[in-house]
Design an enzyme around this catalytic site. Structure first.
Site, PDB file in Angstrom:
ATOM      1  N   GLU A 147       2.048  30.138  19.028  1.00  0.00           N
ATOM      2  CA  GLU A 147       2.178  31.841  19.943  1.00  0.00           C
ATOM      3  C   GLU A 147       1.298  31.405  21.003  1.00  0.00           C
ATOM      4  OE1 GLU A 147      -0.014  34.427  17.289  1.00  0.00           O
ATOM      5  OE2 GLU A 147      -0.003  35.422  19.503  1.00  0.00           O
TER       6      GLU A 147
ATOM      7  N   LYS B  93     -14.740  40.423   5.856  1.00  0.00           N
ATOM      8  CA  LYS B  93     -13.707  39.797   4.990  1.00  0.00           C
ATOM      9  C   LYS B  93     -13.074  40.421   3.440  1.00  0.00           C
ATOM     10  CE  LYS B  93     -12.952  36.034   6.907  1.00  0.00           C
ATOM     11  NZ  LYS B  93     -11.320  35.515   7.885  1.00  0.00           N
TER      12      LYS B  93
ATOM     13  N   GLU C  37     -10.904  42.955   5.564  1.00  0.00           N
ATOM     14  CA  GLU C  37     -10.324  42.634   5.394  1.00  0.00           C
ATOM     15  C   GLU C  37      -9.353  43.031   5.149  1.00  0.00           C
ATOM     16  OE1 GLU C  37      -9.950  39.220   6.408  1.00  0.00           O
ATOM     17  OE2 GLU C  37      -8.895  38.675   7.812  1.00  0.00           O
TER      18      GLU C  37
ATOM     19  N   GLU D 284      -2.448  46.652   6.703  1.00  0.00           N
ATOM     20  CA  GLU D 284      -1.518  45.683   7.625  1.00  0.00           C
ATOM     21  C   GLU D 284      -1.490  44.638   7.584  1.00  0.00           C
ATOM     22  OE1 GLU D 284      -3.721  48.494   8.444  1.00  0.00           O
ATOM     23  OE2 GLU D 284      -5.050  46.466   9.091  1.00  0.00           O
TER      24      GLU D 284
ATOM     25  N   CYS E 204     -18.792  31.914  11.988  1.00  0.00           N
ATOM     26  CA  CYS E 204     -19.016  31.881  11.088  1.00  0.00           C
ATOM     27  C   CYS E 204     -20.302  31.111   9.778  1.00  0.00           C
ATOM     28  CB  CYS E 204     -17.509  31.508   9.803  1.00  0.00           C
ATOM     29  SG  CYS E 204     -16.300  32.070  10.579  1.00  0.00           S
TER      30      CYS E 204
END
Ligand code: SF4
Ligand code: SF4
Ligand code: FES
Length: 561
Positions: free
Chosen positions: A278, A354, A357, A362, A491
């Protein structure tokens, strides 16, 4: 203004010592082996001196040691009857019955005996209804108004989701206009949980749901383990910070009843393939730059609340566990002949955000439940698994082979470093000679560097902690590629990790992550044989239609109020 270090003579409990006058009395006491109880103090935060549990006498006056510095010749007393009585009274005034519990690993429990706290003397003044969010829960009945959550949310995270309201005995912590945390611009990072000494804030637990799934014979329940868990889970079983417990974690999950144990590092390797492509695609096609990479749902929320003009800059790649969850329910399910409807995917994550999430529409998530590192610790204890004596076991190979590039996702700068290792190969056809990007490693808030790809200088930078992210975003146009993680350290310092008091714990966990990378046979995502196989057998190539459908997502503008 006081100089950086100012040597002076002081008396500490009648003993003459030399001390650094730029330090607080608390730190001087601790350096000299004297214990002083604290509650509102945290080494990572500016001392606000709200609780008055750390009192000592300086020149005959009671002072809060966490916020007071010595004067030349000062006489400090830490153990007089007056000090002991005052500390106890302050603690009793602060502690409502509901927070005065000797349970779990609460910081407050460590000081009960030091302060001489017995049964709570004063009644609870007001009853509050706990605030139950999908990721973070607050129970004001336990809160002692120490303010640590407010400070970390504002000063470290730059979010300002909570603050003090009212005065006197009505004073309490609340989100904007007494709303629920879930209805304000809270990024669900869980840093307030790590900083609360009484457990008044916690993650929304999914342990019960996971246990029910494990007991359901019709379900094929798989676990997938995030990179940073292996550098932190051992702390919950008495091991020193930075102990790598990868093999024991896999073994423990099998003993808990999971049918398969997969490695989110493989999801990270796939993320790298998609993200490196990307980045190059954006360059070649004149698309929006800098590209911002993250595997952090906390930062995604922060961007959606405060910086939604950056939506076009965000990489569309899902986070590694979301990618792997999707592959578990498609690629693995097909190979194993399992109906995805009979499969439950449980992510073991260092992160409370998370949990949110995986519920985003979406995301079209393949993940059913998220357990934090702390919840996994509870599950292992609940199942009576003796973690320390477990043998090391390997991840299940179907989705369990990974590279060192995958594991460094656990530390700040790691996602970017892993992507650059592969982007260089894809852009130039050559492997990097030195794959370790020391300039974006470590605990500095904002780090930067550059790399030459086919004669073009690519400038990159990364930030960790929401407040640092805000600073980096202000200067984003200097860069082509940016990584942001909302939690300090990335994290490894996530809001779902074991609670720590010493900030050096983050450095030790980070070192463990890089040690895991160095000891990996494969250290570049594009070398991973399972990654190659998944592309050959199902995805085709990075950014293909199938890859877009399963591995990419989009973001939305969110209202802050
Ligand atoms: S979860 Fe994060 S953003 Fe929300 S209140 Fe806690 S520290 Fe602030
Ligand atoms: S919720 Fe916890 S950290 Fe926040 S003020 Fe209350 S006791 Fe302190
Ligand atoms: S720890 Fe010093 S006033 Fe609270």
């Amino acid at each position: 203004m006081r100089r950086r270090s100012e040597r002076m003579r002081i008396k500490l409990n009648e003993k003459e010592i030399e001390a650094d006058g730029s330090k607080s009395l608390l730190n001087i006491c601790r350096e000299n082996g004297i214990t002083v109880p604290t509650l509102c103090y945290h080494a990572s935060l500016f001392p606000e001196a709200r609780c008055r549990v750390c009192l000592v006498e300086m020149n005959g006056k009671l002072v809060t040691s966490c916020s007071t510095k010595p004067s030349e010749g000062a006489s400090i007393v830490t153990n007089s009857e007056r000090v002991v009585k005052a500390r106890k009274l302050n603690m009793e005034l602060m502690m409502p019955e509901s927070s005065c519990k000797r349970e779990e690993d609460l910081e407050v429990c460590e000081i009960y005996d030091e302060v001489g706290m017995g049964k709570p003397r004063f009644p609870q003044i007001k009853e509050y209804k706990p605030d139950l969010g999908a990721a973070v829960i607050r129970d004001d009945n336990k809160c002692i108004n120490c303010g640590r959550c407010v400070r970390v949310c504002a000063d470290v995270q730059g979010v300002f989701a909570i603050d003090f309201a009212s005065r006197g005995h009505n004073e309490h912590i609340t989100p904007y206009e007494e709303k629920h945390l879930a209805d304000v611009a809270c990024i669900r990072c869980g840093q307030c949980i790590l900083n609360c000494p009484v457990g008044a804030i916690s993650e929304r637990s999914h342990v019960e749901e996971v246990v029910a799934a494990l007991n359901d014979k019709k379900k094929h329940v798989v676990a997938q383990v995030a990179p940073s868990i292996r550098a932190a889970l051992g702390e919950l079983f008495g091991m020193p910070a930075g102990t790598l417990v990868t093999g024991k974690t896999v073994a423990a999950l099998r003993r808990c009843g999971f049918a398969k144990v997969f490695d989110v590092d493989l999801g990270a390797d796939i993320t790298v393939m998609e993200e490196a492509c990307e980045l190059l695609w954006r360059f070649e096609n004149g698309r929006v730059l800098p590209m911002i990479t993250t595997c952090c749902p906390g930062w995604i929320l922060m961007m959606e609340f405060f910086y939604h003009d950056l939506i076009g800059n965000m990489s569309t790649c899902k986070s590694p566990h979301e990618m792997l969850g999707m592959l578990a329910k498609t690629y693995y399910a097909k190979k194993a002949g399992i109906d995805p409807k009979d499969m439950i995917v449980v992510s073991i994550m260092p992160c409370t955000a998370k949990k949110f999430e995986s519920t985003r529409p979406e995301m079209k998530s393949g993940v059913d439940y998220v357990l934090t590192t702390r919840e996994l610790g509870r599950l292992i204890k609940m199942k009576n698994v003796d973690f320390a004596s477990l043998p090391d076991e390997d991840f299940d190979p179907a989705l369990g082979v990974s590279t060192g590039a995958g594991v460094i996702f656990g530390a700040t700068g790691g996602v970017m470093e892993a992507a650059l290792r592969t982007a260089h190969k894809l852009a130039t056809g050559k492997e990097l000679e030195n794959i370790e990007f020391s300039e974006i490693r470590g605990m500095k808030g904002i780090k930067e560097g550059s790399i030459n790809l086919n004669g073009k200088e690519i400038r990159f930078a990364c930030a960790h902690g929401g407040a640092n992210a805000r600073k980096l975003i202000e200067q984003k146009d200097k860069y082509h590629f940016i990584e942001i993680m909302a939690c300090p350290g990335g994290c490894i310092g996530g809001g779902g990790q074991p609670i720590y008091r010493d900030p050096d714990v983050l450095r030790k966990r980070t070192e463990a992550i890089y040690a895991a990378d160095r000891s990996s046979t494969l250290r570049r995502s594009h070398e991973n044989p399972v990654v190659k196989k998944i592309y050959e057998e199902m995805l085709g190539e990075p950014l293909s239609k199938k890859a877009e459908e399963l591995l990419h997502t989009h973001y939305v503008k969110r209202s802050r109020f």
